[in-house]
Scaffold this motif. Structure first.
Motif, PDB file in Angstrom:
ATOM      1  N   GLN A  65       7.841   7.494 -10.040  1.00  0.00           N
ATOM      2  CA  GLN A  65       7.421   8.891  -9.953  1.00  0.00           C
ATOM      3  C   GLN A  65       6.707   9.198  -8.647  1.00  0.00           C
ATOM      4  OE1 GLN A  65       4.942  10.059 -13.192  1.00  0.00           O
ATOM      5  NE2 GLN A  65       4.752  12.186 -12.536  1.00  0.00           N
ATOM      6  N   VAL A  66       5.926   8.261  -8.151  1.00  0.00           N
ATOM      7  CA  VAL A  66       5.130   8.515  -6.946  1.00  0.00           C
ATOM      8  C   VAL A  66       5.715   7.848  -5.705  1.00  0.00           C
ATOM      9  CG1 VAL A  66       3.014   8.753  -8.283  1.00  0.00           C
ATOM     10  CG2 VAL A  66       3.652   6.507  -7.411  1.00  0.00           C
ATOM     11  N   MET A  67       6.797   7.124  -5.864  1.00  0.00           N
ATOM     12  CA  MET A  67       7.368   6.408  -4.716  1.00  0.00           C
ATOM     13  C   MET A  67       8.109   7.383  -3.796  1.00  0.00           C
ATOM     14  SD  MET A  67       9.913   3.091  -4.832  1.00  0.00           S
ATOM     15  CE  MET A  67       8.653   2.097  -5.613  1.00  0.00           C
ATOM     16  N   PRO A  68       7.915   7.270  -2.482  1.00  0.00           N
ATOM     17  CA  PRO A  68       8.639   8.138  -1.549  1.00  0.00           C
ATOM     18  C   PRO A  68      10.152   7.966  -1.701  1.00  0.00           C
ATOM     19  CG  PRO A  68       6.862   6.968  -0.437  1.00  0.00           C
ATOM     20  CD  PRO A  68       6.984   6.367  -1.792  1.00  0.00           C
ATOM     21  N   PRO A  69      10.929   9.020  -1.469  1.00  0.00           N
ATOM     22  CA  PRO A  69      12.386   8.942  -1.647  1.00  0.00           C
ATOM     23  C   PRO A  69      13.044   7.800  -0.868  1.00  0.00           C
ATOM     24  CG  PRO A  69      11.703  11.215  -1.372  1.00  0.00           C
ATOM     25  CD  PRO A  69      10.492  10.373  -1.113  1.00  0.00           C
ATOM     26  N   ARG A  70      12.553   7.520   0.340  1.00  0.00           N
ATOM     27  CA  ARG A  70      13.175   6.458   1.134  1.00  0.00           C
ATOM     28  C   ARG A  70      13.007   5.100   0.466  1.00  0.00           C
ATOM     29  NH1 ARG A  70       8.936   4.108   3.871  1.00  0.00           N
ATOM     30  NH2 ARG A  70       6.996   5.334   3.875  1.00  0.00           N
ATOM     31  N   LEU A  71      11.836   4.858  -0.136  1.00  0.00           N
ATOM     32  CA  LEU A  71      11.631   3.585  -0.822  1.00  0.00           C
ATOM     33  C   LEU A  71      12.382   3.545  -2.146  1.00  0.00           C
ATOM     34  CD1 LEU A  71       7.818   2.909  -0.240  1.00  0.00           C
ATOM     35  CD2 LEU A  71       9.781   2.223   1.142  1.00  0.00           C
TER      36      LEU A  71
END
Length: 321
Positions: A112-118
């Motif tokens: 939920q909180v992970m950046p889209p790139r990761l």
């Protein structure tokens, strides 16, 4: 400095404290580009948020992030976040009862909180990976915690154990748990038998950690001891062969709970495995497809010869339409 700037600095301070066990105030001030006094104020802000930051005075003193009564939020860098997410995906299909559901909940929070790139990198790893889960027996997570604490605190453990000869109560001094691909084992000193033993966790019931503290004994290497107990000791026959390959090459194909593999000289290695049927042993060794020299027992050489003759006879009679 603005509130946003202060918050950013406090988060950076938290990340530094999580990076290594201890920092001096001077080191933290240099990393953050502030004064020692600002570091002290930011430490108080972290404490107010529930982070147990311990301080030691004097030469060599400094700040250390400790354990509190609850788990505070953790800061992960990119590599740590990817590794954690991939590990949680793997754990969702593991052999610890309840761990799969807990891993999925934790993964959902992280995703939920992970950046889209990761998030894209994690999903790329997951989509490119298949996991073959063997027929392992699920182990209750509370049992693992009880035994882990007993190993750490050197306290005796009592439990009911379902052995081949029947179920009995055992009292042991636990040393270490060892996990293979399909099972969990406990290496412990059996008080009643006055010797080292291994116990399968899925056969243990009514496990209780006592208040009896023991002095740790000199003990064998737990992994090697469990390997010997599971791959050699319980069987009627013990086979030792030389294989023309390195130990690393053979270990890639033979699980540690099945056989012990050791390097020998001149590009050879030795394989030691137990079994109750010599034909079964000969078939599995032959299936490795490596040049083989039987060391013991001599009967394995005779069994392999009979197996070869049988296979040759099968090949000599091809099916006709």
């Amino acid at each position: 400095m603005s509130v946003a700037g202060t918050t950013e600095r406090v988060l950076r301070l938290l990340a530094l404290l999580q990076r290594r066990p201890s920092w001096t105030a001077t080191e933290l001030a240099a990393e953050l580009g502030v004064t020692d006094r600002s570091v002290r104020r930011d430490v108080e802000r972290l404490r107010a948020l529930g982070y147990p930051v311990h301080a030691t005075a004097g030469v060599g003193g400094g700040y250390q992030l400790g354990a509190g009564t609850r788990l505070p939020p953790l800061l992960l860098d990119d590599e740590e976040a990817i590794a954690t997410a991939v590990s949680l995906r793997m754990a969702s299909g593991g052999t610890v009862a309840g761990a799969g559901e807990a891993a999925l909940r934790a993964l959902a929070k992280l995703d939920q909180v992970m950046p889209p790139r990761l998030r894209a990198e994690v999903r790329a790893v997951h989509s490119a990976t298949d996991t073959l889960v063997g027929p392992g027996t699920e182990i209750d997570a509370d049992l693992l915690v009880t035994l882990a604490r007993a190993c750490r605190d050197s306290v005796r453990v009592r439990f009911r154990y379902a052995a081949r000869s029947g179920e009995r109560e055992r009292a042991v001094e636990p040393v270490r748990m060892v996990a293979t691909r399909h099972r969990w084992y406990l290496m412990a000193f059996d008080v009643d038998r006055d010797d080292w033993r291994t116990f399968r966790l899925d056969r243990m019931h009514d496990v209780t950690a006592t208040t009896w503290h023991f002095h740790p004994r000199e003990h064998p290497d737990p992994a090697a001891y469990v390997q010997h107990a599971t791959s050699e000791a319980p069987y009627q026959h013990l086979a030792r062969v030389r294989l023309r390959a390195t130990a690393a090459q053979v270990r890639d194909r033979v699980p540690p709970q099945v056989a012990k593999v050791e390097d020998a000289e001149d590009g050879w290695c030795t394989l030691t495995a137990g079994g109750n049927d010599l034909t079964w042993l000969a078939m599995h060794i032959a299936a490795l497809g490596l040049e083989t020299e039987v060391l013991e027992p001599p009967e394995l050489r005779t069994t392999a010869q009979h197996l070869a003759e049988h296979l040759a006879a099968m090949a000599a009679h091809p099916r006709t339409s």
